[in-house]
Enzyme design. Sequence first.
Site, PDB file in Angstrom:
ATOM      1  N   THR A 177       0.872  -1.424   0.091  1.00  0.00           N
ATOM      2  CA  THR A 177      -0.031  -0.017  -0.295  1.00  0.00           C
ATOM      3  C   THR A 177       0.907   1.279  -0.040  1.00  0.00           C
ATOM      4  OG1 THR A 177      -1.718  -1.282   1.312  1.00  0.00           O
ATOM      5  CG2 THR A 177      -2.030   1.163   1.016  1.00  0.00           C
ATOM      6  N   ASP A 178       1.757   1.313   0.784  1.00  0.00           N
ATOM      7  CA  ASP A 178       2.930   2.351   0.866  1.00  0.00           C
ATOM      8  C   ASP A 178       3.518   2.615  -0.402  1.00  0.00           C
ATOM      9  OD1 ASP A 178       2.700   3.410   3.217  1.00  0.00           O
ATOM     10  OD2 ASP A 178       4.360   1.999   4.152  1.00  0.00           O
ATOM     11  N   LEU A 179       3.920   1.594  -1.269  1.00  0.00           N
ATOM     12  CA  LEU A 179       4.595   1.385  -2.748  1.00  0.00           C
ATOM     13  C   LEU A 179       3.551   2.103  -3.595  1.00  0.00           C
ATOM     14  CD1 LEU A 179       6.668  -1.915  -2.374  1.00  0.00           C
ATOM     15  CD2 LEU A 179       7.458   0.572  -2.135  1.00  0.00           C
TER      16      LEU A 179
END
Length: 409
Positions: free
Chosen positions: A181-183
């Site tokens: 999700t961060d990426l």
Amino acid sequence: MTAPKALGHIRVLDLSRVLAGPWCSQNLADLGADVIKIERPGSGDDTRAWGPPYAKDAEGQDTTEAAYYLAANRSKRSVTIDIASADGQALIRELASHCDVVLENFKVGQLKRYGLDYESLKAIKPDLVYCSVTGFGQDGPYAHRAGYDFLIQGMGGLMSVTGERDDLPGGGPQKAGVALTDLMTGMYATIAILAALTHRDRSGEGQYIDMALLDVQVAMLANMGSNYLNSGKPPKRWGNAHPNIVPYQTFQCADGYIIVATGNDGQYQKFVETGGRADLATHERYATNPLRVQHRDELVPLLAEMVLAQPRDFWIDQLEAVGVPCGPINNLDDVYRNPQVLARELVMEVPHPTAGSTKLVRSPMKMSLTPTDNAVAPPLLGQHTDEILLGLLGQSDNDIAALRAQGVL
């Protein structure tokens, strides 16, 4: 001659840390932008301490550069500034006046207290593109909450469709093996910033970008989200199988595992014929994909028995020859020795101030006229503080020494 850089005319003030924001700014740096990374004096980006492992020096000893930090900060310049101090805030505002983009991932409202929010910086530079990355966005009942990738994978539905089936051993929710999700938020933020810069170049207008991890996670559910919206039924976990295609999963061979991904009936027929089970190709219960999905619980054990009879290389060679998508499940030793990975030169070694040199993964963006292969090592903490304050802001050596003595730098 040095190749031109696609974003060589863009300067980014990066106030973000950890992963989503730095992943975005690393993309921009790969494309040639001058990224000025602002870090806390003395400690810097949290990920500098997220080790081991660390980069090693020529004697094989650990440096202070954590591998996690190295993964998301190449080709940037590091400046240490205490953003909580009045003098530090004044420096940030002055730097922003020289930048095209500001990127930050502070909690909602925190930078407004420092006079570093979008409206404050827009007053200094009206055409500024300002991107905020938060867990839940700037409004809504959860806006005040801190957001972390693991939590968002759960809240946003990804873990409800990731992991082995509940009725099988090891069943239950599972997070992705990387902070997906961060990426993906970093990738969406990159796209939004490039779009905003294009609009600025056409109109002269800057704008504010509100990026939220939860928004991204819901959006990236893709076909799973669409399946739910069109059926009203929450999809379930299928482990390494596919909810809509059979067979499209992993199988155990005589000496390892393979992935078989038959996207149509013709590929399925070639798969079972290769395994000596041509009878399964035309069977009235398995001849079409809808029938195979309907009867997967009886078909898959038959296919598993068939695959187990031969070694991995047999299946990969034979299925590749007849056009059936098939491949191994590699660990990272296998990945970085893979002939295709080697041919694409995805690993590069760059000089590093303390490690001598360090290995990095090259940007996957391969561009014919503006290549992204001029990367430099992620900076040491505060490596470029004097360079930028002297060269960009016109500070004197005495000014810098005074700020450093006050703990601002």
